[in-house]
Design an enzyme around this catalytic site. Structure first.
Site, PDB file in Angstrom:
ATOM      1  N   HIS B 280      39.005  42.335  39.524  1.00 29.76           N
ATOM      2  CA  HIS B 280      39.049  40.876  39.358  1.00 29.76           C
ATOM      3  C   HIS B 280      38.085  40.413  38.281  1.00 29.76           C
ATOM      4  O   HIS B 280      36.993  40.940  38.125  1.00 29.76           O
ATOM      5  CB  HIS B 280      38.866  40.124  40.672  1.00 29.76           C
ATOM      6  CG  HIS B 280      37.507  40.234  41.307  1.00 29.76           C
ATOM      7  ND1 HIS B 280      36.454  39.413  40.957  1.00 29.76           N
ATOM      8  CD2 HIS B 280      37.033  41.048  42.273  1.00 29.76           C
ATOM      9  CE1 HIS B 280      35.399  39.725  41.700  1.00 29.76           C
ATOM     10  NE2 HIS B 280      35.713  40.717  42.496  1.00 29.76           N
ATOM     11  N   GLU B 326      39.262  35.986  42.688  1.00 24.08           N
ATOM     12  CA  GLU B 326      39.195  36.792  43.911  1.00 24.08           C
ATOM     13  C   GLU B 326      38.150  36.242  44.865  1.00 24.08           C
ATOM     14  O   GLU B 326      38.356  36.139  46.071  1.00 24.08           O
ATOM     15  CB  GLU B 326      38.864  38.256  43.552  1.00 24.08           C
ATOM     16  CG  GLU B 326      38.917  39.223  44.732  1.00 24.08           C
ATOM     17  CD  GLU B 326      37.611  39.359  45.508  1.00 24.08           C
ATOM     18  OE1 GLU B 326      37.636  39.866  46.638  1.00 24.08           O
ATOM     19  OE2 GLU B 326      36.558  38.915  44.985  1.00 24.08           O
ATOM     20  N   HIS B 425      26.766  39.540  45.251  1.00 20.79           N
ATOM     21  CA  HIS B 425      26.745  38.079  45.430  1.00 20.79           C
ATOM     22  C   HIS B 425      25.349  37.474  45.299  1.00 20.79           C
ATOM     23  O   HIS B 425      25.051  36.468  45.949  1.00 20.79           O
ATOM     24  CB  HIS B 425      27.356  37.680  46.789  1.00 20.79           C
ATOM     25  CG  HIS B 425      28.819  37.990  46.908  1.00 20.79           C
ATOM     26  ND1 HIS B 425      29.576  37.601  47.980  1.00 20.79           N
ATOM     27  CD2 HIS B 425      29.683  38.644  46.085  1.00 20.79           C
ATOM     28  CE1 HIS B 425      30.831  38.002  47.817  1.00 20.79           C
ATOM     29  NE2 HIS B 425      30.917  38.654  46.674  1.00 20.79           N
TER      30      HIS B 425
END
Lengths: 477, 477
Positions: B280, B326, B425
């Site tokens: 992605h 995504e 993240h």
């Protein structure tokens, strides 16, 4: 038992070598240092202290409300621990607030950066500032640059801090942080943003004190994280014209009163003679001040408590000093040296714990060269705790580093600092970075050190410098 | 040479076992996969690609300007690399901005926390909100709680993510992030702040998507760093009444157009049959999207390029799909499945690389159980690149995870993910976290996989589920 016999042998060996000095490493001392080690390695006290300080106080920037909270915390703890004396001494400390710090590459690509203000920096103009950057490998290369190349730009010093057990990489790069703004401003730069003085690859910038100089215009000074510095290099590889937007709102607010907090175990036969073990109570504001220097506070406090609890106190007084405002310029250390000027001749030796909680692997001294072997013999029980007997080149630690000039012998209990500069001066300075067992080993070493020094009959003065072994001249004040 | 002989033997062995299927692991295939591996391990292309994407584009949150910049970057790169076809397909993606997120324990001690908004969260009121926290071990324990205990509070889910090579710890804790706000709101909570779904001890919070549910009030949702969650626990140990101030200004902004960017190597003899390798293109906004999923983009693009450059193309078309959006809900993957609905029966197999750049140690399939051994035989040259032949329980990766329901076989090329959730993240998702040699091993594995699948004559359908081995029913749409 094996160690015990070996230390006795070492003592006898040293006694033979330095027969002119009375060493007095008597069996009771060996027994007591062994007990101190066992007690330290079994005690949760140091970890409890650093947990308490980081959880109940947390970040405690000099001059802030939390700094005063830390002072109260320390007084309460020291009193509760039952030291013979607990008192504090006022220190005037500079007050500075971090504010916000933002930076973004705006050309040739847009990239937000992770930065933090260096301690003491001024703000940018309210609207921020925009300028091309100019990169230098080191502070020295900035100093050699032409003014015309630097003028109107943002200086980027890109000096990488190497990882070493001793932490010696820091000494090579920290000049760019502390003095970079002066050199950059002298060449007409608008601001300076350095590569963080840190050995990690975390996207966290390392703060730390910077200085200005009278007569040189103050410019904003910040640090970017190591990954951001890598990014800037990769952008520069593509286009030498990199333009940065910088905004900072850090501010100085004059002075406030803080305190050196002091506890003592009164000496048995020479109560006016002092063995000083110290640490600093203040911290930077982004972490919770666990390794810098909650660990040190815990280590010397727990070590002092072990001496306090001995059935018979050692000859000299053991003084635990929790210094104010180390981070912002060794302010508490300098104040102590001034306030205790007339007592410094009674300081037998001083040492500060300010390098996290890594294990102590060596003790270095700074004493009269002819006394080194004798004091090694006195210190020989420390070997059983993993501490080698080292050189005569100690500085003693930041807050006592000014004492040798005034004739006071010092010791440096060298800690394994391989990861210290991963976390130092970042939000990552938190309790989880401390290994409880390594912390206990530190307590054992400081307790043994304090006890042995308080009992020692070796004459350590006049101290000689490490380099040329000439006696240090005590400055007339 | 040893490996070459062994793979031949493995092929013959499998041929014996599954004699009913034509396996066709001919020597030229083995030779070419060996060459693909050698080329991949010698090529800087993948690293150059992820460097280029992270440096020249950087963070590229779905629907942002940088997302569109990433689409242009991808088109340009794919065209320049000389793929037979390059095109893009529009996808409507939700737009959300992080804004600021601040939290501070205000009682019993004052402690600023490091938090970040979860993706999709609403803001707090402008003045922030203040409430006591209530701690839960897991999402499940929150679900079991009495409403009266939760009402008016800030829910703190404290579920620790365990470190595993497979990354399986994430699966156990991520529910608290994605669905915690729904459960908390159903019990009357004012907000939710979870322990980060991450295996690190860095003072960085891990973002990631969260959901609301129609009919359940939306509440602000954030994550705190692991050291902050530890801190909260130590505060709770001292006083169960912990009050938090929370401010967040995150915001949703409707929808924008982004794109799935696609490149193809046209098949030699079965050009309408597709082997899909994907990754992605979007990323979260706080890092530069290096491991998530710049690495995947680089791996499948470089693998496709190796196929493109073969003197003779394989039978089937190899399609490289760089999915949009995504992170914000597999939006590009769902859009692909919808747009290519009528073509899905022609998809021989699909796999997505979306787990960083750790080495691939195993390939799992999701095919008809009776075809597993035959496809293992076909894949056997991958063993020489360190890839074991695994189970029949693959999901294929997030953006192709909806394809098995529609009958499409998938494969999961399992990567060593022991440190993936340290950085995932967070701002720490930067280029320095990628090991160039591990990245090359991934390229070799994907190139071999794509080639072997494009040449395979094994019938993989109808696929069977891993658990009960029943055929998957293709949903009527």
């Amino acid at each position: 038992m094996k160690i015990y016999r070996r230390t006795l042998l070492i003592s006898l060996f040293f006694t033979g070598l330095v027969g002119c000095q009375s060493i007095q490493l008597e069996e009771p001392n060996i027994k007591i240092t062994k007990q101190l080690q066992q007690s330290a390695l079994a005690s949760p006290l140091a970890y409890d202290l650093v947990e308490s300080l980081t959880v109940e106080v947390g970040p405690r920037l000099a001059g802030s409300n939390k700094d005063l909270l830390a002072v109260r915390w320390a007084e309460n703890k020291l009193i509760k621990l039952g030291f013979d004396k607990v008192y504090k001494e006022a220190v005037q400390v500079p007050v500075w607030s971090r504010g916000e710090a933002r930076a973004e590459v705006i050309s040739p690509f847009s990239q937000p950066l992770v930065i933090t203000a260096l301690g003491g920096s001024i703000a940018t103009p309210k609207e921020g500032l925009r300028a091309p950057i100019i990169r230098f490998d080191t502070l020295e290369s900035l100093k050699r640059a032409n003014r015309s190349d630097v003028e109107g730009k943002i200086v980027f010093i890109d000096h990488i801090t190497e990882r070493h057990k001793t932490g010696k990489g820091y000494g090579k790069t920290v000049g760019g942080r502390s003095r970079g703004a002066i050199s950059a401003s002298q060449k007409g730069a608008k601001a300076i943003v350095i590569r963080s003085i840190g050995t990690d690859h975390d996207r966290m910038a390392h703060t730390g004190m910077m200085r200005y100089k009278d007569g040189v215009a103050k410019i904003p000074a910040a640090a970017m994280s190591n990954p951001d510095a890598d990014l800037i290099n990769l952008i520069l590889k593509r286009d030498p014209n990199v333009v940065l937007d910088l905004f900072m709102s850090s501010q100085s607010h004059g002075f406030a009163t803080s305190y050196n907090v002091i506890a003592e175990v009164t000496g048995n036969s020479k109560p006016d003679e002092i063995v000083l073990i110290g640490a600093h109570l203040d911290s930077w504001d982004e972490g919770t001040g666990a390794i810098d220097d909650g660990a040190g506070v815990a280590i010397v406090t727990a070590a002092g408590k072990l001496i306090q609890d001995l059935p018979q106190k050692p000859a000299r007084t053991v003084r635990v000093v929790l210094f104010a405002a180390e981070e912002v310029g060794l302010v508490g250390g300098k104040a102590y040296a001034k306030a205790h000027k007339n007592e410094l001749e009674k300081h037998y030796i001083a040492a500060e714990s300010d390098f996290g909680a890594g294990r102590i692997y060596q003790i270095d001294y700074r004493v009269n060269e002819s006394a080194l072997e004798a004091i090694h013999a006195v210190s020989s029980p420390m070997v059983g705790n993993g501490v080698k007997l080292g050189s005569n080149t100690a500085s003693g630690g930041p807050d006592v580093s000014m004492l040798p000039k005034q004739g006071v012998p010092v010791a440096s209990l060298r800690q394994d600092g391989h990861d210290y500069f991963d976390y130092h001066h970042t939000p990552n300075d938190t309790l989880d970075k401390i290994d409880p067992m390594a912390l206990q080993q530190n307590v054992a070493a400081y307790a043994q050190f304090a006890y042995l020094m308080a009992q020692s009959e070796v004459e350590l003065r006049p101290i000689t410098t490490g380099a040329n072994l000439k006696p240090v001249i005590i400055e007339a004040k």
